[in-house]
Write a protein that holds these residues in place. Structure first.
Motif, short mmCIF file in Angstrom:
data_model
loop_
_atom_site.label_atom_id
_atom_site.label_comp_id
_atom_site.label_asym_id
_atom_site.label_seq_id
_atom_site.Cartn_x
_atom_site.Cartn_y
_atom_site.Cartn_z
N ARG A 1 -29.99 -0.34 5.22
CA ARG A 1 -29.71 1.03 4.77
C ARG A 1 -28.20 1.21 4.64
O ARG A 1 -27.48 1.20 5.64
CB ARG A 1 -30.30 2.04 5.76
N ILE A 2 -27.74 1.38 3.41
CA ILE A 2 -26.30 1.45 3.12
C ILE A 2 -25.95 2.83 2.58
O ILE A 2 -26.64 3.37 1.72
CB ILE A 2 -25.90 0.38 2.08
N VAL A 3 -24.86 3.39 3.07
CA VAL A 3 -24.35 4.66 2.56
C VAL A 3 -22.86 4.50 2.26
O VAL A 3 -22.11 3.94 3.07
CB VAL A 3 -24.56 5.81 3.56
N SER A 4 -22.43 4.99 1.10
CA SER A 4 -21.01 5.00 0.72
C SER A 4 -20.50 6.43 0.77
O SER A 4 -21.21 7.36 0.39
CB SER A 4 -20.82 4.43 -0.69
N ALA A 5 -19.27 6.60 1.22
CA ALA A 5 -18.72 7.95 1.38
C ALA A 5 -17.23 7.95 1.11
O ALA A 5 -16.57 6.90 1.10
CB ALA A 5 -19.02 8.48 2.78
N ALA A 6 -16.69 9.13 0.91
CA ALA A 6 -15.26 9.33 0.69
C ALA A 6 -14.88 10.71 1.23
O ALA A 6 -15.74 11.58 1.37
CB ALA A 6 -14.91 9.21 -0.79
N PRO A 7 -13.61 10.94 1.52
CA PRO A 7 -13.19 12.21 2.13
C PRO A 7 -13.36 13.43 1.23
O PRO A 7 -13.58 14.53 1.72
CB PRO A 7 -11.71 11.99 2.45
N THR A 8 -13.24 13.27 -0.10
CA THR A 8 -13.33 14.42 -1.01
C THR A 8 -14.41 14.20 -2.05
O THR A 8 -14.85 13.07 -2.30
CB THR A 8 -11.99 14.66 -1.75
N GLY A 9 -14.84 15.29 -2.67
CA GLY A 9 -15.84 15.21 -3.72
C GLY A 9 -15.38 14.37 -4.89
O GLY A 9 -16.15 13.59 -5.45
N LYS A 10 -14.11 14.52 -5.28
CA LYS A 10 -13.57 13.76 -6.40
C LYS A 10 -13.57 12.27 -6.08
O LYS A 10 -13.96 11.44 -6.90
CB LYS A 10 -12.15 14.23 -6.72
N ALA A 11 -13.14 11.92 -4.87
CA ALA A 11 -13.12 10.51 -4.47
C ALA A 11 -14.53 9.93 -4.41
O ALA A 11 -14.76 8.78 -4.77
CB ALA A 11 -12.41 10.36 -3.13
N ALA A 12 -15.48 10.74 -3.94
CA ALA A 12 -16.88 10.28 -3.86
C ALA A 12 -17.44 10.05 -5.26
O ALA A 12 -18.13 9.06 -5.51
CB ALA A 12 -17.72 11.30 -3.12
N SER A 13 -17.11 10.95 -6.19
CA SER A 13 -17.58 10.81 -7.57
C SER A 13 -17.01 9.56 -8.21
O SER A 13 -17.72 8.81 -8.90
CB SER A 13 -17.19 12.05 -8.37
N ARG A 14 -15.73 9.32 -7.99
CA ARG A 14 -15.08 8.14 -8.57
C ARG A 14 -15.63 6.85 -7.96
O ARG A 14 -15.82 5.85 -8.63
CB ARG A 14 -13.56 8.22 -8.38
N LEU A 15 -15.91 6.89 -6.64
CA LEU A 15 -16.49 5.71 -5.97
C LEU A 15 -17.87 5.41 -6.53
O LEU A 15 -18.22 4.25 -6.77
CB LEU A 15 -16.55 5.95 -4.46
N THR A 16 -18.67 6.46 -6.74
CA THR A 16 -20.01 6.27 -7.30
C THR A 16 -19.94 5.57 -8.66
O THR A 16 -20.66 4.61 -8.93
CB THR A 16 -20.71 7.63 -7.48
N GLU A 17 -19.03 6.06 -9.49
CA GLU A 17 -18.90 5.51 -10.84
C GLU A 17 -18.40 4.07 -10.82
O GLU A 17 -18.98 3.18 -11.46
CB GLU A 17 -17.93 6.40 -11.64
N SER A 18 -17.33 3.82 -10.06
CA SER A 18 -16.73 2.48 -10.05
C SER A 18 -17.61 1.47 -9.33
O SER A 18 -17.70 0.31 -9.75
CB SER A 18 -15.33 2.53 -9.42
N LEU A 19 -18.28 1.89 -8.26
CA LEU A 19 -19.16 0.98 -7.52
C LEU A 19 -20.37 0.61 -8.37
O LEU A 19 -20.81 -0.55 -8.38
CB LEU A 19 -19.60 1.64 -6.21
N GLY A 20 -20.90 1.59 -9.12
CA GLY A 20 -22.02 1.31 -10.01
C GLY A 20 -21.66 0.27 -11.05
O GLY A 20 -22.44 -0.66 -11.33
N ARG A 21 -20.46 0.42 -11.65
CA ARG A 21 -20.02 -0.54 -12.67
C ARG A 21 -19.83 -1.93 -12.06
O ARG A 21 -20.22 -2.94 -12.65
CB ARG A 21 -18.69 -0.08 -13.29
N ALA A 22 -19.23 -1.97 -10.87
CA ALA A 22 -18.95 -3.26 -10.23
C ALA A 22 -20.23 -4.01 -9.88
O ALA A 22 -20.32 -5.22 -10.05
CB ALA A 22 -18.11 -3.03 -8.97
#
Length: 612
Positions: A201-222
């Motif tokens: 069970r893996i969860v990714s997180a970031a301190p702000t909404g913008k950082a979380a959104s960018r992580l979602t996008e970049s992690l998906g591509r990677a």
């Protein structure tokens, strides 16, 4: 007399009414008849409050030599021994503790803490001393690493080292500058974990909404680019507040030491933005068996709140690993891993510094400028900014109002793109994308060179060019960009989220503010339902962390402020992907590059203590 002195002190200092009442309350607790002693103790309490507000975890008494002369005389010119005598008196009344018990104030190794900060720091230190716990693996890690990476004998691939570290330790701390492939690295870490145990069970997180959104996008591509089929890896990232189930007061969480998270691996991006209190709450909510992977840039700005946990942890980055660890990593990766020439802490074997930038090559002006600022090399910064062959960086000396106006004009030229997109099609996704192409970053909130003043001037200039229509009876208009300043769990909007005001999709007579969400969706909200917010043509450098823009304009005030330092400027420069322009007075720029703020804490010392 003491009350009068405290009120006078407040008038000449950055202390709040709450600080004043706290100092008075604790002075009353120690029941001291001597006025000088009472003043000295009150001064210590007020100083600690101001230090914490400035981002420090504690107050080092050895720094008390720089007191304002007038106050120094009123306190009878105390030496370090005099301060300790005052604290010993307070310890007799159980207001101060020297570490043998709990008290409102803790005094440890010349550092004065509020009890909560001291407990959090000790708790975090103890946790990060346990990073050496091994992870059971069901697969041949060497084979997986070879599948994830092609071998290059010319130089060490530090991404591969980082993945090997994360697959063999409970905690991994990965630091790297812009474009060093932190997201690619974590995608490969998660692939290795899932290949070892598909039900993890893996969860990714970031301190702000913008950082979380960018992580979602970049992690998906990677993850899409990996050569593995059927990897079931959840890529949607959440904010840390959402992860912990922030309650309406934003001070307490649904998930805590009594109700822990049901996860096996937690990835936190932009970890330099995580303050001490938040890090402690995250660790409390993690099951003992869960892994923690921290990603960030150790040279970026620290958190807004007290503490610089990621930076403190990265203090243990050395020139090598322990002998056993170096041999293990060499066996797994095929590289000759350097061995430290002196004994290391356990945490050192869980840290990796990514050194190669894939975004900026050796001739990139942005990359060269960022490194020069990071190292505090002003002469090199000056040389780079004067080099006309570097097309991606530019410098405009802020000598007059004419240059100030040039900043505004340049912003208007860039913001035309998203505003024209509104007029052409009103396609929400296109408008949101075009708005990320440029941003004006500043250091302050107030005044001509702050967010408030710059946003107002840009608004007026856009209206003058008939790109927006201002309504003097209402602050809302089509095209207005806004940033959320306060979390709203009910709406799913968080501090730092940016939206654009447009006509409602199904009713052109109404306005909606549209926000991109980390799952790729776009949602619109009535302007009057939004939590606290502000116009966002210009934003502070602090608020820009976790974001990237094609072009960045940076404007510095013409008077020096304690808020200005090289980490601030480095963070601003590294928000740019294609071009950066700096508008600053030459003397201010020099002082900024040469200034660095050290956040006071005892985390490094506490980790060393636990390690022993």
């Amino acid at each position: 007399m003491l009350i009068t002195w405290l009120e006078q002190f407040k008038q000449n200092s950055q202390i709040s009414l709450l600080d004043l009442h706290l100092a008075q309350f604790l002075v009353n607790k120690i029941d001291c008849d001597d006025e000088i002693t009472a003043k000295r103790f009150a001064f210590l309490v007020l100083s600690l409050s101001m230090e914490v507000r400035a981002g420090h975890v504690c107050f080092d008494l050895t720094r008390l030599q720089n007191i304002e002369p007038q106050i120094w005389l009123e306190l009878n010119s105390p030496e370090i021994d005099d301060w300790i005598k005052v604290l010993k008196l307070a310890s007799n009344r159980h207001v101060v503790s020297f570490g043998d018990q709990l008290a409102p104030l803790m005094f440890i190794e010349n550092k004065l803490y509020f009890q909560r900060m001291w407990l959090d720091e000790g708790f975090v230190a103890q946790y990060f001393n346990q990073t050496q716990l091994d992870i059971t693996t069901n697969i041949d890690l060497k084979q997986i690493l070879n599948q994830l990476f092609s071998y290059d004998s010319a130089s060490i691939d530090w991404q591969k080292i980082a993945v090997a570290i994360a697959l063999t330790r409970k905690v991994a701390i990965i630091s790297g500058g812009p474009g060093t492939g932190k997201t690619t690295t974590v995608a490969k870490i998660l692939a290795g974990i899932v290949l070892n145990n598909p039900t993890t069970r893996i969860v990714s997180a970031a301190p702000t909404g913008k950082a979380a959104s960018r992580l979602t996008e970049s992690l998906g591509r990677a993850i899409e680019q990996l050569s593995f089929e059927s990897l079931n890896i959840k890529t949607e990232a959440v904010t840390l507040h959402r992860l912990l189930g922030a309650k309406t007061d934003n001070r307490s969480f649904s998930y805590n030491k009594h109700n822990q998270l049901h996860i096996d691996v937690l990835v936190i991006d932009e970890a330099s933005m995580v303050d001490l209190n938040m890090m402690a709450r995250i660790i409390e909510a993690l099951p003992a068996s869960a892994r923690l992977i921290l990603l960030g840039d150790k040279d970026q700005l620290s958190s807004v709140e007290a503490g610089a946990v990621f930076g403190d942890l990265c203090d243990f980055i050395s020139n090598g690993y322990s002998q056993l660890r170096a041999h293990e990593l060499s066996r797994l990766t095929g590289y000759t891993i350097p061995i430290a020439d002196q004994p290391t802490m356990a945490i050192t074997d869980s840290i990796c510094l990514l050194k190669k930038s894939y975004r900026f090559n050796e001739s990139s002006g942005i990359g060269l400028l960022a490194n020069a600022v990071k190292e505090g090399q002003y002469l090199n910064v000056k040389k780079l900014l004067a080099d006309n062959t570097l097309q991606d960086i530019s410098y405009y000396e802020l000598l007059s109002n004419q240059t100030y106006q040039a900043v505004l004009n340049d912003c208007v030229e860039h913001y035309k793109n998203y505003l024209n997109a509104i007029n052409r099609s009103n396609d929400i996704a296109t408008v949101l994308t075009k708005f990320t192409q440029c941003r004006l970053l500043c250091a302050l909130r107030e005044g001509k060179f702050g967010v408030e003043g710059l946003n107002k001037q840009i608004e007026l200039l856009l209206a003058k060019h008939k790109l927006i229509r201002l309504n003097h009876r209402d602050q809302w208009y089509i095209g207005r960009p806004i940033m959320i300043l306060r979390n709203s769990t009910s709406l799913g909007l968080y501090n730092g989220d940016i939206g654009i005001t447009l006509t409602a999709e199904h009713d052109s007579s109404k306005l909606r503010v549209y926000f991109p969400f980390s799952d790729g969706t776009i949602k619109g909200f009535s302007p009057y339902r939004l939590p606290e917010h502000e116009t966002a043509y210009a934003m502070t450098i602090h608020k820009s962390q976790g974001s990237e823009f094609d072009h960045v304009n940076i404007i510095l005030p013409t008077e020096f402020s304690p808020l200005l330092n090289r980490s601030l400027l480095y963070t601003a420069i590294t928000r740019a992907k294609k071009a950066v322009s700096i508008f600053a007075d030459a003397k201010i720029l020099e002082r900024v590059v040469k200034s660095q703020i050290h956040r006071e804490s005892g985390l490094v010392e506490q980790i060393k203590k636990y390690s022993k």
